[in-house]
Design an enzyme around this catalytic site. Sequence first.
Site, PDB file in Angstrom:
ATOM      1  N   LYS A 218       0.807  -1.223   0.000  1.00 12.86           N
ATOM      2  CA  LYS A 218       0.000   0.000   0.000  1.00 12.86           C
ATOM      3  C   LYS A 218       0.840   1.272   0.000  1.00 12.86           C
ATOM      4  CE  LYS A 218      -4.156  -2.013   1.713  1.00 12.86           C
ATOM      5  NZ  LYS A 218      -5.252  -1.963   2.654  1.00 12.86           N
TER       6      LYS A 218
ATOM      7  N   LYS B 172      -2.157   1.745   9.348  1.00 12.12           N
ATOM      8  CA  LYS B 172      -2.474   0.704   8.368  1.00 12.12           C
ATOM      9  C   LYS B 172      -1.230  -0.084   7.990  1.00 12.12           C
ATOM     10  CE  LYS B 172      -5.680   1.856   5.164  1.00 12.12           C
ATOM     11  NZ  LYS B 172      -6.349   2.706   4.120  1.00 12.12           N
TER      12      LYS B 172
ATOM     13  N   GLY C 107      -8.071  -7.153   2.600  1.00 14.76           N
ATOM     14  CA  GLY C 107      -9.288  -7.800   3.099  1.00 14.76           C
ATOM     15  C   GLY C 107      -9.785  -7.191   4.394  1.00 14.76           C
TER      16      GLY C 107
ATOM     17  N   HIS D 181     -17.881   5.318  -0.444  1.00 14.12           N
ATOM     18  CA  HIS D 181     -16.870   4.513  -1.133  1.00 14.12           C
ATOM     19  C   HIS D 181     -17.164   4.623  -2.628  1.00 14.12           C
ATOM     20  CE1 HIS D 181     -14.276   0.829  -1.819  1.00 14.12           C
ATOM     21  NE2 HIS D 181     -14.932   0.953  -2.966  1.00 14.12           N
TER      22      HIS D 181
ATOM     23  N   LYS E 209     -18.885  -5.121   0.870  1.00 14.73           N
ATOM     24  CA  LYS E 209     -19.908  -4.406   0.122  1.00 14.73           C
ATOM     25  C   LYS E 209     -21.163  -5.267   0.005  1.00 14.73           C
ATOM     26  CE  LYS E 209     -16.055  -2.470  -2.346  1.00 14.73           C
ATOM     27  NZ  LYS E 209     -15.117  -2.732  -3.462  1.00 14.73           N
TER      28      LYS E 209
ATOM     29  N   GLU F  12      -6.790   2.336  -2.434  1.00 15.01           N
ATOM     30  CA  GLU F  12      -6.015   1.228  -2.990  1.00 15.01           C
ATOM     31  C   GLU F  12      -6.434   0.931  -4.414  1.00 15.01           C
ATOM     32  OE1 GLU F  12      -6.500  -2.697  -1.462  1.00 15.01           O
ATOM     33  OE2 GLU F  12      -8.652  -2.518  -1.230  1.00 15.01           O
TER      34      GLU F  12
ATOM     35  N   ARG G 175      -7.510  -6.692 -10.394  1.00 12.54           N
ATOM     36  CA  ARG G 175      -8.281  -7.886 -10.800  1.00 12.54           C
ATOM     37  C   ARG G 175      -9.696  -7.459 -11.136  1.00 12.54           C
ATOM     38  NH1 ARG G 175     -11.595  -7.836  -6.398  1.00 12.54           N
ATOM     39  NH2 ARG G 175     -10.623  -7.134  -4.480  1.00 12.54           N
TER      40      ARG G 175
ATOM     41  N   ARG H 244     -25.908  -8.189  -3.540  1.00 15.56           N
ATOM     42  CA  ARG H 244     -25.196  -9.453  -3.293  1.00 15.56           C
ATOM     43  C   ARG H 244     -26.046 -10.313  -2.377  1.00 15.56           C
ATOM     44  NH1 ARG H 244     -18.775  -8.453  -2.168  1.00 15.56           N
ATOM     45  NH2 ARG H 244     -18.485  -6.708  -3.602  1.00 15.56           N
TER      46      ARG H 244
HETATM   47  P1  ADP Z   1      -8.239  -3.485   2.405  1.00 15.46           P
HETATM   48  O1  ADP Z   1      -7.162  -3.633   1.373  1.00 15.46           O
HETATM   49  O2  ADP Z   1      -7.957  -4.289   3.622  1.00 15.46           O
HETATM   50  O3  ADP Z   1      -9.610  -3.675   1.848  1.00 15.46           O
HETATM   51  P2  ADP Z   1      -8.531  -0.585   2.294  1.00 15.46           P
HETATM   52  O4  ADP Z   1      -7.383   0.320   2.377  1.00 15.46           O
HETATM   53  O5  ADP Z   1      -9.181  -0.756   0.962  1.00 15.46           O
HETATM   54  O6  ADP Z   1      -8.130  -1.990   2.932  1.00 15.46           O
HETATM   55  O7  ADP Z   1      -9.618  -0.122   3.308  1.00 15.46           O
HETATM   56  C1  ADP Z   1     -10.771  -0.889   3.579  1.00 15.46           C
HETATM   57  C2  ADP Z   1     -11.850  -0.034   4.192  1.00 15.46           C
HETATM   58  O8  ADP Z   1     -11.377   0.576   5.412  1.00 15.46           O
HETATM   59  C3  ADP Z   1     -12.297   1.137   3.344  1.00 15.46           C
HETATM   60  O9  ADP Z   1     -13.282   0.775   2.392  1.00 15.46           O
HETATM   61  C4  ADP Z   1     -12.839   2.079   4.397  1.00 15.46           C
HETATM   62  O10 ADP Z   1     -14.110   1.657   4.796  1.00 15.46           O
HETATM   63  C5  ADP Z   1     -11.886   1.887   5.559  1.00 15.46           C
HETATM   64  N1  ADP Z   1     -10.775   2.842   5.508  1.00 15.46           N
HETATM   65  C6  ADP Z   1      -9.541   2.644   4.980  1.00 15.46           C
HETATM   66  N2  ADP Z   1      -8.769   3.755   5.095  1.00 15.46           N
HETATM   67  C7  ADP Z   1      -9.518   4.677   5.721  1.00 15.46           C
HETATM   68  C8  ADP Z   1      -9.296   6.041   6.138  1.00 15.46           C
HETATM   69  N3  ADP Z   1      -8.148   6.648   5.948  1.00 15.46           N
HETATM   70  N4  ADP Z   1     -10.316   6.667   6.758  1.00 15.46           N
HETATM   71  C9  ADP Z   1     -11.498   6.051   6.971  1.00 15.46           C
HETATM   72  N5  ADP Z   1     -11.771   4.796   6.620  1.00 15.46           N
HETATM   73  C10 ADP Z   1     -10.807   4.089   5.986  1.00 15.46           C
END
Ligand code: ADP
Length: 447
Positions: free
Chosen positions: A116, A159, A165, A209, A238, A288, A292, A338
């Site tokens: 990331k 993070k 996931g 989102h 989702k 992110e 895929r 879903r």
């Molecule tokens: P993963 O790869 O584990 O899915 P993501 O970075 O896509 O992780 O984050 C997953 C979810 O976590 C996001 O859809 C959101 O709901 C929450 N999230 C991630 N980063 C933030 C942030 N900076 N502020 C608020 N919520 C966040």
Amino acid sequence: MSKKILIANRGEIALRALRACKELDLKTVAIYSTGDKELKHLRLADETVCVGPASPLESYLNIPSILSAAELTGADAIYPGYGFLAEDADFAERCEASGFIFIGPSSNVIRQMGDKITAKGLAEESNIPIVPGYKGEIPESDEEVKKIAANVGYPMMIKASAGGGGRGMRVVHTESELISSLQLTKQEAKNAFGNDTVYFEKFIQNPRHIEVQIVADGKGNAIHLGTRDCSMQRRHQKIIEEAPALDINQASLEKTLKACLMLCKNIQYSGVGTLEFLYEDGEFYFIEMNTRIQVEHPVSEMITGFDLVKAQLKLALNMKITLDQEEIMFRGHAMECRINAEDPDTFTPSPGIINKMHPPGGFGVRFDAHIYSGYLVPPHYDSLLAKIITTANTRKSCIKRMLSALDEFFVDGISTNHSLHQKLLKDKTFCKNEHNINYLEESFLKK
Ligand code: ADP
């Protein structure tokens, strides 16, 4: 001679891939585990190979077993779908090294986007708006860490760079929690991902989102299929997705779309992909990139008429494909529900036999599912049973059409979240498109 594709997945996405292969006159090899002999696409594939026992680690995640199935059947390419090995750079690399085409971007790009911190850096270089934060090395001294965190501002998130996931993330509300949260997140990241690198990010409190679907050919051509809104979530999973995302600041959107295409060119991206954003107060914040196909890809297909899975196959197999943004016409609205095998109130999984099933149908209704009357839903895999997709001219008529499709849809024998969808689609906040990623858990389910 037509090429042969090994479909390294199960369930609805394996069936979706098989249908696309047939349309392109490609031969298919379906793999399965001993717990999955009833899968619908096994009856439609040219060849089938059992790759191991029901446990995913020993079958759908078993790289040597999948590669030997490919070798045994003389497959040319491997289709990963989503989940399982779809974003495993080592798997893509081993496919490449064994002489199979991995249907997706290069292992190198998957690896970069799977980290990331690297992904954020690359996004930033292409002018993609990112969540403000700190992605440098975390210093040893607690005092230094506190200074960095104060600069990011509270509430903030720690993070894991290798996270995924929804795991490896923690919100920190005040400085008093900082050091213990940092240690915990690092420890968890080390255990789960074998890598304890973490970074800090501002916590965006009530975002939507929003994601952007892209398609690129690795030679500098890239197009987008617009946006999807996937704000209706529970535990980062989702539940309802739609396209396009409505009520978005047009100036921010245009800048963001342009930057997404720039990133695809800069990293020579090849295949389909999704850039995920949090969206709040008219601003996009990149979180992110998924390298895929995504579960919710049909909603983008329905508003553009562009077949994303066929595009994946054509791009990987060097078949003729035109990627011209001018040719992409956006029309109407699409929505996906879903349907999961789970209790609609407690969300506990509900595997078992489907005694009877009636699929929905009619104008503007698409049903992507591998289930049928008499099918045994095995307990070993994720609970997704079916995706109901409706398309209409407006969001309002799309919701109406979905309610009617849900009325028609009937599953007997196991519990599903069918009734949750019916309630959500009648919910005022949802109908007004005023929900955000916290709405389902923090408001709707508490009513
Ligand atoms: P993963 O790869 O584990 O899915 P993501 O970075 O896509 O992780 O984050 C997953 C979810 O976590 C996001 O859809 C959101 O709901 C929450 N999230 C991630 N980063 C933030 C942030 N900076 N502020 C608020 N919520 C966040």
